[in-house]
Design a protein around this motif. Structure first.
Motif, short mmCIF file in Angstrom:
data_model
loop_
_atom_site.label_atom_id
_atom_site.label_comp_id
_atom_site.label_asym_id
_atom_site.label_seq_id
_atom_site.Cartn_x
_atom_site.Cartn_y
_atom_site.Cartn_z
N PHE A 153 0.82 -1.21 0.00
CA PHE A 153 0.00 0.00 0.00
C PHE A 153 0.85 1.25 0.00
CE2 PHE A 153 0.48 -1.47 4.34
CZ PHE A 153 0.84 -0.34 5.04
N ASP A 154 0.24 2.29 -0.53
CA ASP A 154 0.83 3.63 -0.56
C ASP A 154 -0.30 4.57 -0.14
OD1 ASP A 154 2.46 5.79 -0.94
OD2 ASP A 154 2.34 5.75 -3.12
N LEU A 155 -0.26 5.00 1.11
CA LEU A 155 -1.32 5.84 1.66
C LEU A 155 -0.79 7.23 1.92
CD1 LEU A 155 -2.78 3.30 4.25
CD2 LEU A 155 -3.59 3.77 1.94
N PRO A 156 -1.63 8.25 1.73
CA PRO A 156 -1.17 9.62 1.99
C PRO A 156 -0.90 9.82 3.48
CG PRO A 156 -3.52 9.58 1.49
CD PRO A 156 -3.02 8.20 1.27
N SER B 298 5.26 -0.67 4.36
CA SER B 298 4.10 -0.67 3.45
C SER B 298 3.95 -1.96 2.66
CB SER B 298 4.13 0.53 2.50
OG SER B 298 4.05 1.73 3.23
N VAL B 299 4.61 -3.04 3.10
CA VAL B 299 4.44 -4.36 2.50
C VAL B 299 4.30 -5.37 3.64
CG1 VAL B 299 5.45 -6.15 1.02
CG2 VAL B 299 5.86 -3.73 0.51
N TYR B 300 3.14 -6.03 3.69
CA TYR B 300 2.84 -6.97 4.77
C TYR B 300 2.41 -8.30 4.17
CZ TYR B 300 3.04 -3.13 8.10
OH TYR B 300 3.46 -2.10 8.87
N ALA B 301 2.76 -9.40 4.83
CA ALA B 301 2.42 -10.73 4.32
C ALA B 301 1.87 -11.59 5.45
CB ALA B 301 3.64 -11.40 3.70
N ARG B 302 1.03 -12.54 5.06
CA ARG B 302 0.45 -13.48 6.02
C ARG B 302 0.21 -14.82 5.33
NH1 ARG B 302 -5.52 -13.88 8.64
NH2 ARG B 302 -5.02 -15.76 9.76
N PHE B 303 0.45 -15.90 6.06
CA PHE B 303 0.15 -17.23 5.56
C PHE B 303 -1.32 -17.54 5.83
CE2 PHE B 303 -0.31 -21.80 6.21
CZ PHE B 303 0.16 -22.26 4.99
N CYS B 304 -2.01 -18.07 4.84
CA CYS B 304 -3.40 -18.51 4.99
C CYS B 304 -3.46 -20.00 4.62
CB CYS B 304 -4.34 -17.72 4.08
SG CYS B 304 -4.53 -16.00 4.58
N ALA B 305 -4.34 -20.72 5.31
CA ALA B 305 -4.43 -22.17 5.11
C ALA B 305 -4.96 -22.54 3.73
CB ALA B 305 -5.29 -22.80 6.19
N GLY B 306 -5.71 -21.68 3.09
CA GLY B 306 -6.26 -21.99 1.78
C GLY B 306 -6.89 -20.78 1.13
N LYS B 307 -7.43 -20.99 -0.05
CA LYS B 307 -8.01 -19.91 -0.83
C LYS B 307 -9.20 -19.26 -0.12
CE LYS B 307 -9.41 -18.81 -5.54
NZ LYS B 307 -8.59 -17.63 -5.65
N GLU B 308 -10.03 -20.05 0.55
CA GLU B 308 -11.20 -19.51 1.23
C GLU B 308 -10.77 -18.55 2.34
OE1 GLU B 308 -10.76 -22.90 0.93
OE2 GLU B 308 -12.01 -23.08 -0.86
N VAL C 71 -3.98 0.42 -2.54
CA VAL C 71 -3.73 -0.84 -1.85
C VAL C 71 -3.83 -1.97 -2.87
CG1 VAL C 71 -4.53 -2.43 -0.06
CG2 VAL C 71 -4.67 0.04 0.32
N SER C 72 -2.83 -2.83 -2.91
CA SER C 72 -2.84 -3.99 -3.78
C SER C 72 -2.69 -5.24 -2.92
CB SER C 72 -1.69 -3.95 -4.79
OG SER C 72 -1.82 -2.81 -5.63
N ILE C 73 -3.38 -6.31 -3.31
CA ILE C 73 -3.30 -7.58 -2.59
C ILE C 73 -2.87 -8.64 -3.58
CG2 ILE C 73 -4.57 -9.27 -1.23
CD1 ILE C 73 -6.48 -6.99 -0.44
N LEU C 74 -1.78 -9.33 -3.24
CA LEU C 74 -1.23 -10.38 -4.11
C LEU C 74 -1.35 -11.72 -3.40
CD1 LEU C 74 2.08 -8.57 -5.10
CD2 LEU C 74 -0.07 -8.58 -6.36
#
Length: 101
Positions: A7-10, A38-48, A67-70
């Motif tokens: 993200f890039d927030l004012p 401004s770059v954060y990551a998290r592990f998720c168990a699955g697509k849902e 804000v972008s989510i990859l």
């Protein structure tokens, strides 16, 4: 699966800084770890779970900014090469699996 939020927030005014800080704190409360500012990551168990996380983030996005989510698979994310200065850093590590008895 990994979810990465960029993200890039004012932050020009006190109110904008407060909103940006609130968004960062929200991500930390949701279990995200800061990869870079401004770059954060998290592990998720699955697509849902990743999609549920995305909906929660969407509700918290400040009115202005970008804000972008990859999304990455474990294999893709473990192939990340990072440097601190000119030295290679240890790559990202998958969180330990929980055991339920």
């Amino acid at each position: 699966m990994w979810v990465m939020v960029l993200f890039d927030l004012p932050v020009g005014t006190k109110a904008e800084r407060k909103r940006a800080t609130g968004f960062r704190n929200f991500l930390l409360d949701q279990g995200f770890a800061m990869v870079q500012f401004s770059v954060y990551a998290r592990f998720c168990a699955g697509k849902e779970q990743a999609e549920a996380q995305t909906r929660a983030i969407e509700r918290q996005i400040p009115k202005f900014g970008k804000v972008s989510i990859l999304f990455f698979t474990d294999k893709q994310y473990e192939n990340t090469i990072s440097f601190t200065g000119r030295e290679r850093s240890a790559g990202p590590k998958k969180p330990d699996q929980l055991l339920l008895f």
